[in-house]
Enzyme design. Structure first.
Site, PDB file in Angstrom:
ATOM      1  N   HIS A   1      -4.799   1.390  13.551  1.00  0.00           N
ATOM      2  CA  HIS A   1      -4.364   2.623  13.564  1.00  0.00           C
ATOM      3  C   HIS A   1      -5.118   3.618  14.203  1.00  0.00           C
ATOM      4  CE1 HIS A   1      -3.329   6.867  11.633  1.00  0.00           C
ATOM      5  NE2 HIS A   1      -2.180   6.502  12.212  1.00  0.00           N
ATOM      6  N   SER A   2      -4.643   4.445  15.153  1.00  0.00           N
ATOM      7  CA  SER A   2      -5.482   5.651  15.876  1.00  0.00           C
ATOM      8  C   SER A   2      -6.611   4.829  16.387  1.00  0.00           C
ATOM      9  CB  SER A   2      -5.622   6.331  14.767  1.00  0.00           C
ATOM     10  OG  SER A   2      -6.290   7.508  15.591  1.00  0.00           O
ATOM     11  N   LEU A   3      -7.815   5.165  16.203  1.00  0.00           N
ATOM     12  CA  LEU A   3      -8.950   4.967  16.989  1.00  0.00           C
ATOM     13  C   LEU A   3      -9.327   3.406  16.523  1.00  0.00           C
ATOM     14  CD1 LEU A   3     -11.703   5.569  18.276  1.00  0.00           C
ATOM     15  CD2 LEU A   3     -12.696   6.069  16.077  1.00  0.00           C
TER      16      LEU A   3
END
Length: 691
Positions: free
Chosen positions: A330-332
Site C-alpha cells: 500500500h502506498s510507499l
C-alpha cells in the site's frame, strides 16, 4: 499456558464488528424464573487495548471449543506468532456486566464468576433471591431474579471512613452466559490455506483514518476475504476445492524508527506546533528516509528479511502447505516491493528444495561470515552471545548501541562492531543487475543515458534507473502476483528519469502485477501510459462485488450518452440550417447550373458524412475499443484497475481524497479482485462472472 501459546494467530480475529461471516449473533433472551438450574456455558474471550481502553473480544466458536478442551487453571495469555504485538489476557467467561460508555459487555474475572455462579445456583435451587454480593473492587452485585441482576459501582468518597459500600450510582445490567448478551461470534476460518499473501504498509505507523496499525487493517482485509469466499466461491467451497487465502502483515516502520533516528530528529525539531511536527517526523519523513541510502538500506533489508522470516516460519507451522505466494503493498510499501522485485535474480533454482531446507539466507555473495568478521576484529569471544540471541549479519547490521548493551557487550567492543558494520554498509554500493526484457532484447545501461530526454525511438532506460544505491536483498520464493494499492510507483519512476517502460519487460521472478487504485486517491498514479505513451485509454473498471456498475455511474453514463446524442443532432440541424441560410442566391440566367448543383448536393453530402456530424463518428469509434497491448509486465494483461467511487464520494472528490487513499483495507471490490486473480491461477473461478 503452552496449549494456548501454541494457537496460531488465526485465533485472533479482526475487531468485533458485525459481519456476514458471523456464526451466531446472540440477542437478549429472557429466562424463566421457574426453570431448573443448569450449569452456565463458558466462552473464551481475549483482551485488546483499543484507544487506551480494554476491549474484550470473543474467540470464534471453533477456537473457543479448542481452548475449553485444553482448559486448566492459571493465567492464560495470547501471543502473536507472525508479528510483534503485546500479549493479551485470555479469559474463560461466564458472567458479564455492561460497560460504561460503549454498552459492550465486560466479563468478570474467572474467580468472581465462580462465586456468582454458586450464588446463582443456590438462588435457583432454593428459590431465594435478593442475593447481594461484594466484588473484589468493593462493588455491589444484586441478584433480584433470573431476569433482573444489577451491578452498582461505589460512589467516590463513600468509603473514606471505612463505611461499607452502598447501592448508589447508576446500576449496570448483569448477564449470565454468552448467549444472553449481544455479541457476534464467528464460526472460524477454514484450516486449509491455498495461498499466502504478504502485505506491506506505507508511510507512518497508522494505516487508516482510525489510526489503526497494519496488523489491525490486515485483519479486516482477511475478514472481508472470508466473507467473499462464502458468497462468490460457494460452489468451490462446497466441493472442497478451496480453503482460504492467508494475509500476513509486514511492518518496517518500527524497525526503521528504532535505529535512533527519532532521537536525532527530536534534537533539531522546533517546539512549536508539537503534534504536527511529531506527525511529520513519524509519518511524512518516511518518504525521505526511503530516498536516503542509509535508511533505504534499512527499509529494504527489513521488508525482505521479514517476509523471508515469516515465510520460513509459516512453512514450519504449515508443513503441508503447497500453495503459492503473492505480495501486496500500500502506498510507499508498493514502491518498496517494486524496487525489490526489479532487483531480483531469475535464477532461484529449485524452489521446492529451498522450501524443504528451511535454512536459506539472503544472497550476499562471497562475503565473510559473522564469525570470521568477529575474528578479524579480535572479538571472537562474543560470537556465542550472538549465536544464542540468533543474531546473524543482517540482524547485527540493524542493531543499535543499546541493543548490544542489552546483550551484555562492553562499550569498547560495541563501538568496534558498530563502526565496522556501518563502514561495510556504506561501502557496498550498487549490487543490482541490469534488467533485460523477457524476449532477451538488450536494454541500454544507465550509463548510456544521462536523462530520459536522451532516449531514442525504440530505446528504453533501465527500469531500475534512479534507484537509491543500496544492496537489494534476495527473496527466498518467487511471488506469483504483485498487488499495488494506491501506489505512487508511476510518479517515482518518472521523477527518477524513466520516461518509458519497455513493453517486453517483466519482473525477473514475478509473473503478475496489478495497479489498483481509487479514482480520487491523491497518491495513486497509473502505469500503463508509461508502457504505451502514445495512446490514450481508460483503466480497467473493477466490477462492483454485487455485480454491474454502481447505479449512479450507470445513470451518469446514460445522461452523458443522451446529452451527446442531443448535442450531435442539434449541431447537425444547426449546420444544415446555417448552410441553407447562408447559401448565395443563384442568378436567374443560370438556372441549369443551379439545378446541377442542387442535384449534386445530396451526392456530396452522402460522400462526406463527417461534415454533417463528425462527433457522432468519433463517439462510435470510442465505443468500439480495440484490444490494447500494455506489454508483459502483467503477462500481457491489463495493469491499471480503478475502483468505482461511492455515490456520496462523487459529490465532492476533494472531501474524500484522504479517505480514498485509505479505503482499500475494507473494500470488498479490491479484495474480490485479489481473490479472483489468485484463484484464477489455480483454475478456480467465481460462481458467476461479474459484469
Amino acid at each position: 499456558m503452552s496449549s494456548v501459546q501454541s494457537q496460531q494467530e488465526q485465533l485472533s480475529q479482526s475487531d468485533p464488528s458485525p459481519s456476514s461471516n458471523s456464526c451466531s449473533s446472540f440477542e437478549l433472551i429472557d429466562m424463566d424464573a421457574g426453570s431448573l438450574y443448569e450449569p452456565v456455558s463458558p466462552h473464551w474471550f481475549y483482551c485488546k487495548i483499543i484507544d487506551s481502553k480494554e476491549t474484550w473480544i470473543p474467540f470464534n466458536s471453533e477456537d473457543s471449543q479448542q481452548l475449553e478442551e485444553a482448559y486448566n487453571s492459571g493465567e492464560r495469555m495470547r501471543y502473536a506468532v507472525y508479528w510483534d504485538e503485546l500479549a493479551s489476557e485470555v479469559r474463560r467467561c461466564t458472567w458479564f456486566y455492561k460497560g460504561d460508555k460503549d454498552n459492550k459487555y465486560v466479563p468478570y474475572s474467572e474467580s468472581f464468576s465462580q462465586v456468582l455462579e454458586e450464588t446463582y445456583m443456590l438462588a435457583v435451587t432454593l428459590d431465594e433471591w435478593k442475593k447481594k454480593l461484594e466484588s473484589p473492587n468493593r462493588e455491589i452485585i444484586i441478584l433480584h431474579n433470573p431476569k433482573l441482576m444489577v451491578h452498582y459501582q461505589p460512589v467516590a468518597g463513600s468509603d473514606d471512613w471505612g463505611s461499607a459500600p452502598t447501592e448508589q450510582g447508576r446500576p449496570r445490567t448483569v448477564k449470565r452466559g454468552v448467549e444472553n448478551i449481544s455479541v457476534d461470534i464467528h464460526c472460524g476460518e477454514p484450516l486449509q490455506i491455498d495461498h499466502l499473501v504478504f502485505v506491506v504498509h506505507g508511510i507512518g505507523p497508522a494505516c487508516d483514518l482510525r489510526f489503526r496499525s497494519i496488523v489491525q487493517c490486515v485483519n479486516d482485509f482477511r475478514s472481508v476475504s472470508l466473507n467473499l469466499l462464502q458468497t462468490h466461491f460457494k460452489k468451490a467451497q462446497e466441493n472442497q476445492q478451496i480453503g482460504r487465502v492467508e494475509f500476513l502483515p509486514v511492518n518496517w516502520h518500527s524497525p526503521l524508527h528504532s535505529t535512533g533516528v527519532d532521537v536525532d530528529l527530536q534534537r533539531i525539531t522546533l517546539p512549536s506546533i508539537n503534534r504536527l511536527r511529531h506527525f511529520t517526523n513519524d509519518t511524512i519523513l518516511d518518504v525521505f528516509f526511503y530516498n536516503s541510502p542509509t535508511y533505504c538500506q534499512t527499509i529494504v533489508d527489513t521488508v525482505a528479511s521479514e517476509m523471508n522470516r515469516i515465510y520460513t516460519l509459516f512453512l514450519q507451522r504449515n508443513p503441508d502447505f503447497k500453495g503459492g505466494v503473492s505480495i501486496a503493498g500500500h502506498s510507499l510499501g508498493s514502491l518498496i516491493l517494486f524496487d525489490i522485485l526489479t532487483n531480483q535474480k531469475d535464477s532461484l533454482g529449485d524452489i521446492d528444495s529451498e522450501k524443504d531446507s528451511l535454512n536459506i539466507v539472503m544472497d550476499q555473495g562471497d562475503t565473510p561470515t559473522l564469525e570470521e568478521d568477529l575474528k578479524k576484529l579480535q572479538l571472537s569471544e562474543f560470537f556465542d552471545i550472538f549465536e544464542k540471541e540468533k543474531v546473524d549479519k543482517e540482524a547485527l547490521a540493524l542493531c543499535t548501541d543499546r541493543d548490544l548493551q542489552e546483550m551484555g557487550i562492553p562499550l569498547g567492543p560495541r563501538k568496534k562492531i558498530l563502526n565496522y558494520f556501518s563502514t561495510r554498509k556504506n561501502a557496498t554500493g550498487i549490487n543490482r543487475p541490469t534488467l533485460q526484457p523477457a524476449s532477451g532484447a538488450n536494454i541500454p545501461k544507465e550509463s548510456e543515458f544521462c536523462s530520459s530526454s536522451n532516449a531514442r525511438n525504440g530505446d528504453y532506460l533501465d527500469v531500475g534507473i534512479g534507484q537509491v544505491s543500496v544492496k537489494y536483498p534476495r527473496l527466498i520464493y518467487k511471488p506469483e502476483i504483485f498487488f499495488a494499492f494506491g501506489s505512487p510507483i508511476g510518479m517515482f519512476l518518472t521523477v527518477r528519469g524513466l520516461k518509458r517502460i519497455d513493453p517486453n519487460y517483466r519482473f525477473p521472478t514475478c509473473k503478475g502485477f496489478f495497479n489498483i487504485y481509487h479514482p480520487f486517491d491523491p497518491v495513486a498514479y497509473r502505469i500503463e501510459p508509461m508502457v504505451v505513451p502514445g495512446v490514450e485509454f481508460e483503466p480497467m473498471l473493477i466490477p462492483h462485488h454485487k455485480g454491474r456498475k454502481r447505479m449512479h455511474l450507470e445513470l451518469r453514463e446514460g445522461l452523458t450518452r443522451m446529452s451527446m446524442d442531443l448535442k450531435n443532432n442539434l449541431l447537425g440541424s444547426l449546420r444544415m440550417a446555417w448552410k441553407s441560410f447562408t447559401r448565395a442566391p443563384y442568378p436567374a440566367l443560370q438556372v441549369s447550373e443551379a439545378a446541377e448543383e442542387t442535384e449534386a448536393e445530396p451526392e456530396s453530402t452522402s460522400e462526406k458524412p463527417s461534415d454533417v456530424n463528425p462527433e457522432e463518428t468519433s463517439v462510435a469509434d470510442k465505443e468500439e475499443v480495440l484490444p490494447i497491448n500494455v506489454g508483459m509486465l502483467n503477462g500481457g494483461q491489463r495493469i491499471d484497475y480503478v475502483l468505482q467511487e461511492k455515490p456520496i464520494e462523487s459529490f465532492n472528490e476533494y472531501l474524500f481524497a484522504l479517505q480514498s487513499h485509505l479505503c482499500y483495507w475494507e473494500s470488498e471490490d479490491t479484495v474480490l479482485l485479489v481473490l479472483k486473480e489468485i484463484y484464477q491461477t489455480q483454475g478456480i473461478f467465481l460462481d458467476q462472472p461479474l459484469q
